[in-house]
Design a protein around this motif. Structure first.
Motif, mmCIF file in Angstrom:
data_model
loop_
_atom_site.group_PDB
_atom_site.id
_atom_site.type_symbol
_atom_site.label_atom_id
_atom_site.label_comp_id
_atom_site.label_asym_id
_atom_site.label_seq_id
_atom_site.Cartn_x
_atom_site.Cartn_y
_atom_site.Cartn_z
ATOM 1 N N ILE A 80 0.836 -1.202 0.000
ATOM 2 C CA ILE A 80 0.000 0.000 0.000
ATOM 3 C C ILE A 80 0.872 1.255 0.000
ATOM 4 O O ILE A 80 0.568 2.234 -0.678
ATOM 5 C CB ILE A 80 -0.987 -0.019 1.173
ATOM 6 C CG1 ILE A 80 -2.026 -1.120 0.913
ATOM 7 C CG2 ILE A 80 -1.667 1.334 1.364
ATOM 8 C CD1 ILE A 80 -3.023 -1.325 1.995
ATOM 9 N N LEU A 81 1.978 1.234 0.747
ATOM 10 C CA LEU A 81 2.879 2.388 0.757
ATOM 11 C C LEU A 81 3.421 2.679 -0.642
ATOM 12 O O LEU A 81 3.537 3.836 -1.038
ATOM 13 C CB LEU A 81 4.038 2.157 1.727
ATOM 14 C CG LEU A 81 3.716 2.360 3.203
ATOM 15 C CD1 LEU A 81 4.916 1.981 4.070
ATOM 16 C CD2 LEU A 81 3.281 3.785 3.489
ATOM 17 N N LYS A 82 3.724 1.635 -1.393
ATOM 18 C CA LYS A 82 4.202 1.827 -2.772
ATOM 19 C C LYS A 82 3.137 2.507 -3.624
ATOM 20 O O LYS A 82 3.427 3.388 -4.433
ATOM 21 C CB LYS A 82 4.610 0.497 -3.391
ATOM 22 C CG LYS A 82 5.921 -0.035 -2.865
ATOM 23 C CD LYS A 82 6.265 -1.385 -3.468
ATOM 24 C CE LYS A 82 7.525 -1.939 -2.834
ATOM 25 N NZ LYS A 82 7.808 -3.308 -3.253
ATOM 26 N N THR A 83 1.888 2.104 -3.433
ATOM 27 C CA THR A 83 0.774 2.723 -4.168
ATOM 28 C C THR A 83 0.605 4.177 -3.765
ATOM 29 O O THR A 83 0.428 5.056 -4.614
ATOM 30 C CB THR A 83 -0.533 1.941 -3.906
ATOM 31 O OG1 THR A 83 -0.356 0.594 -4.309
ATOM 32 C CG2 THR A 83 -1.701 2.539 -4.644
ATOM 33 N N ILE A 84 0.677 4.454 -2.467
ATOM 34 C CA ILE A 84 0.540 5.822 -1.956
ATOM 35 C C ILE A 84 1.616 6.715 -2.559
ATOM 36 O O ILE A 84 1.351 7.842 -2.986
ATOM 37 C CB ILE A 84 0.604 5.829 -0.414
ATOM 38 C CG1 ILE A 84 -0.697 5.258 0.170
ATOM 39 C CG2 ILE A 84 0.869 7.232 0.135
ATOM 40 C CD1 ILE A 84 -0.668 5.019 1.658
ATOM 41 N N LYS A 85 2.835 6.230 -2.610
ATOM 42 C CA LYS A 85 3.954 7.040 -3.110
ATOM 43 C C LYS A 85 3.831 7.352 -4.602
ATOM 44 O O LYS A 85 4.504 8.250 -5.099
ATOM 45 C CB LYS A 85 5.277 6.346 -2.811
ATOM 46 C CG LYS A 85 5.612 6.378 -1.327
ATOM 47 C CD LYS A 85 6.896 5.652 -1.009
ATOM 48 C CE LYS A 85 7.171 5.743 0.475
ATOM 49 N NZ LYS A 85 8.396 5.055 0.861
#
Length: 197
Positions: A80-85
């Motif tokens: 999810i962090l990768k998507t957020i970034k």
């Protein structure tokens, strides 16, 4: 911001409680057992009003922060962090610095002067916004001064976590050395732009 079912939230909260009560040796360092039990009961009831994965993340962050341990944090999974970034919109564009409990613009911009005090964003007083972000930056005990350090670096990210992505921000501010207030509308930016700023 994807939907997250009440059933899954309840199951995940139960796992969270079991981990905290069986493996967290400092769970009762700053809070009594009655206080911890009480906030878990609150969380059980609160789940009924939640709809998204982000809502659930905010609930777990609230529980983590309530424990009062600097060493306990809550993060999104790496996926999810990768998507957020990679998000291209939704973030407040400029960094803010907390000085004497005031949110001050810490960036040169054509829209708002450097050092202006931010009074409200999207018709919500900054005095109400900042406490919503304290749950994301844990400290030992109740230490709002320490939490403000985290807000200085991550205000835009925390705004997104708390309120979701926004297309724009209506900002009311007071320029340095003046008593008059002004309001401007700022277009949101993506994660990388906020991070660079």
């Amino acid at each position: 911001d994807d939907p997250f079912s009440t059933r899954k939230m309840k199951k995940n909260l139960e796992v969270f409680k079991q981990i905290r009560t069986s493996a967290n040796s400092g769970l009762y360092k700053y809070r009594t057992k009655i206080q911890i039990d009480s906030i878990f009961n609150w969380a059980d009831q609160e789940i009924e009003h939640l709809k998204t994965y982000r809502d659930f993340y905010n609930l777990i962050s609230q529980l983590t922060d309530f424990e009062g341990s600097l060493h306990n944090d809550t993060y999104f999974p790496d996926k999810i962090l990768k998507t957020i970034k990679k998000e291209k919109i939704g973030y407040f564009p400029y960094p803010i610095k907390i000085i004497e409990n005031k949110a001050v613009l810490n960036f040169e911009t054509q829209h708002i002067p450097l050092g202006a005090e931010i009074l409200s964003i999207n018709n919500q007083a900054i005095a109400n916004i900042l406490p919503d972000f304290y749950k994301y930056y844990t400290t030992d005990g109740v230490n709002t001064t320490g939490k403000q350090i985290g807000l200085n670096r991550s205000f835009s990210k925390y705004y997104r976590y708390a309120y979701g992505q926004k297309d724009s921000f209506e900002v009311t501010f007071q320029a340095p050395k003046t008593k008059t207030t002004q309001t401007v509308t700022l277009k949101s930016v993506g994660y990388s732009t906020y991070n660079n700023n």
